[in-house]
Design an enzyme around this catalytic site. Structure first.
Site, PDB file in Angstrom:
ATOM      1  CE  LYS A  53     -10.617  10.258  13.743  1.00 43.78           C
ATOM      2  NZ  LYS A  53      -9.415   9.398  13.851  1.00 43.78           N
ATOM      3  CB  ILE A  54     -15.876  15.517  15.061  1.00 40.16           C
ATOM      4  CG1 ILE A  54     -17.071  14.673  14.565  1.00 40.16           C
ATOM      5  CG2 ILE A  54     -15.688  16.755  14.195  1.00 40.16           C
ATOM      6  CD1 ILE A  54     -18.409  15.335  14.782  1.00 40.16           C
ATOM      7  CB  SER A  55     -15.561  12.796  19.452  1.00 42.63           C
ATOM      8  OG  SER A  55     -16.207  11.809  20.237  1.00 42.63           O
ATOM      9  CB  THR A 112     -16.588   8.031  22.307  1.00 40.18           C
ATOM     10  OG1 THR A 112     -17.011   8.440  21.006  1.00 40.18           O
ATOM     11  CG2 THR A 112     -17.109   6.631  22.578  1.00 40.18           C
ATOM     12  CG  HIS A 156      -5.499   8.755  23.880  1.00 44.11           C
ATOM     13  ND1 HIS A 156      -6.296   8.036  23.017  1.00 44.11           N
ATOM     14  CD2 HIS A 156      -5.825  10.065  23.676  1.00 44.11           C
ATOM     15  CE1 HIS A 156      -7.043   8.864  22.311  1.00 44.11           C
ATOM     16  NE2 HIS A 156      -6.780  10.086  22.700  1.00 44.11           N
TER      17      HIS A 156
END
Length: 281
Positions: A53-55, A112, A156
């Protein structure tokens, strides 16, 4: 098979069934838990990981070795990054022009959040911002508060805590993106090595997502083991926000969000040239 994803609740919830042998016909998985900034770098340099998983912002650097899996990732609404300034008064709208030539702290240049900030600034800040300073996420709000930096890009939980530092919003980039495009924010992408059977991996991950939704209690201990002392209710809220229809399948809106982000980023010279349309093939 080697797989890498973050210890965040949404990832451990999604991949619990897959890596615990609960999806029929899958191989044994060797799991690496790493922050997405780490996996962003691994996708551009490693030849060892099979799935990771990556951005979405890091996708152009990973494409020589990897292909986008159209499920398992994270897209969302109402969860965008904020650009903050010193001063707690939010009754008067901030003037984006005040950022012209200023120093802005960001937690990563392959995220992102960073792409959204640069795309917004290109339209909204006359002459553009000045120096971009990369610093650890937890240092950004104190640096803005103390005047060591002019503004900060945060993500976040900072959405809920920035007022504790005497800060105020210049812009909510999530609101800006959604109002400008009508699309969700593309956050985390799942990639698979090009030599693998992409359709098979898609089926495995979709089966893992389906199992997670059908048996939400099954992954609880696994999720909390890796949640870094997060309150169980916070972990559940995290999962509810980021594990959604786009996790099961990107679909038309998901692909539109990804291609729109990357097309705009290419046009601004923020990412390498790429064939955005090929992501869906």
């Amino acid at each position: 098979m080697k797989i890498a994803y973050s210890p965040c609740p949404n990832d451990t919830f999604v991949f619990h069934a897959l890596v615990h042998g609960l999806v029929p016909g899958t191989p044994k998985f060797d799991v690496t838990y790493a922050d997405i900034d780490v996996t962003n770098g691994l996708a551009a340099s490693s030849t060892e990981l099979d799935i990771l998983k990556i951005s979405y912002a890091a996708l152009p650097w990973a494409l020589p070795e990897y292909k986008l899996v159209p499920c398992g990732g994270a897209l969302g609404r109402g969860c965008g990054p904020l650009v903050l300034r010193a001063g707690a008064d939010e009754s008067t709208p901030a003037d984006a022009a005040a950022l012209s030539g200023k120093r802005v702290a960001v937690p990563s240049e392959r995220s992102t959040a960073y792409l959204l900030f640069r795309l917004w600034a290109a339209r909204s800040v006359p002459g553009g911002v000045g120096e971009i300073v990369v610093m650890p996420f937890h240092e950004i709000m104190p640096a803005v508060r103390d005047g060591r930096i002019d503004a900060g890009l945060v993500i976040h939980e900072a959405r809920f805590t920035y007022r504790n530092y005497g800060l105020s919003q210049i812009v909510d980039l999530g609101n800006w993106w959604e109002s400008d495009t009508g699309l969700p924010i593309p956050l985390g992408a799942i990639l698979a090595r090009r030599s693998l059977d992409l359709e098979q991996i898609r089926e495995w991950i979709q089966a893992s997502v389906a199992y997670a939704w059908q048996h939400p209690e099954a992954s609880r201990s696994y999720v909390m083991e890796h949640a870094q002392e997060m309150d169980p209710q916070v972990a559940k809220a995290h999962i509810d926000l980021y594990v959604n229809e786009f996790t099961s399948s990107l679909g038309d809106d998901g692909f539109a969000a990804v291609t729109t982000l990357l097309e705009r980023a290419v046009a601004e010279g923020l990412v390498p040239e790429m064939d955005v349309a090929a992501l869906r093939s």
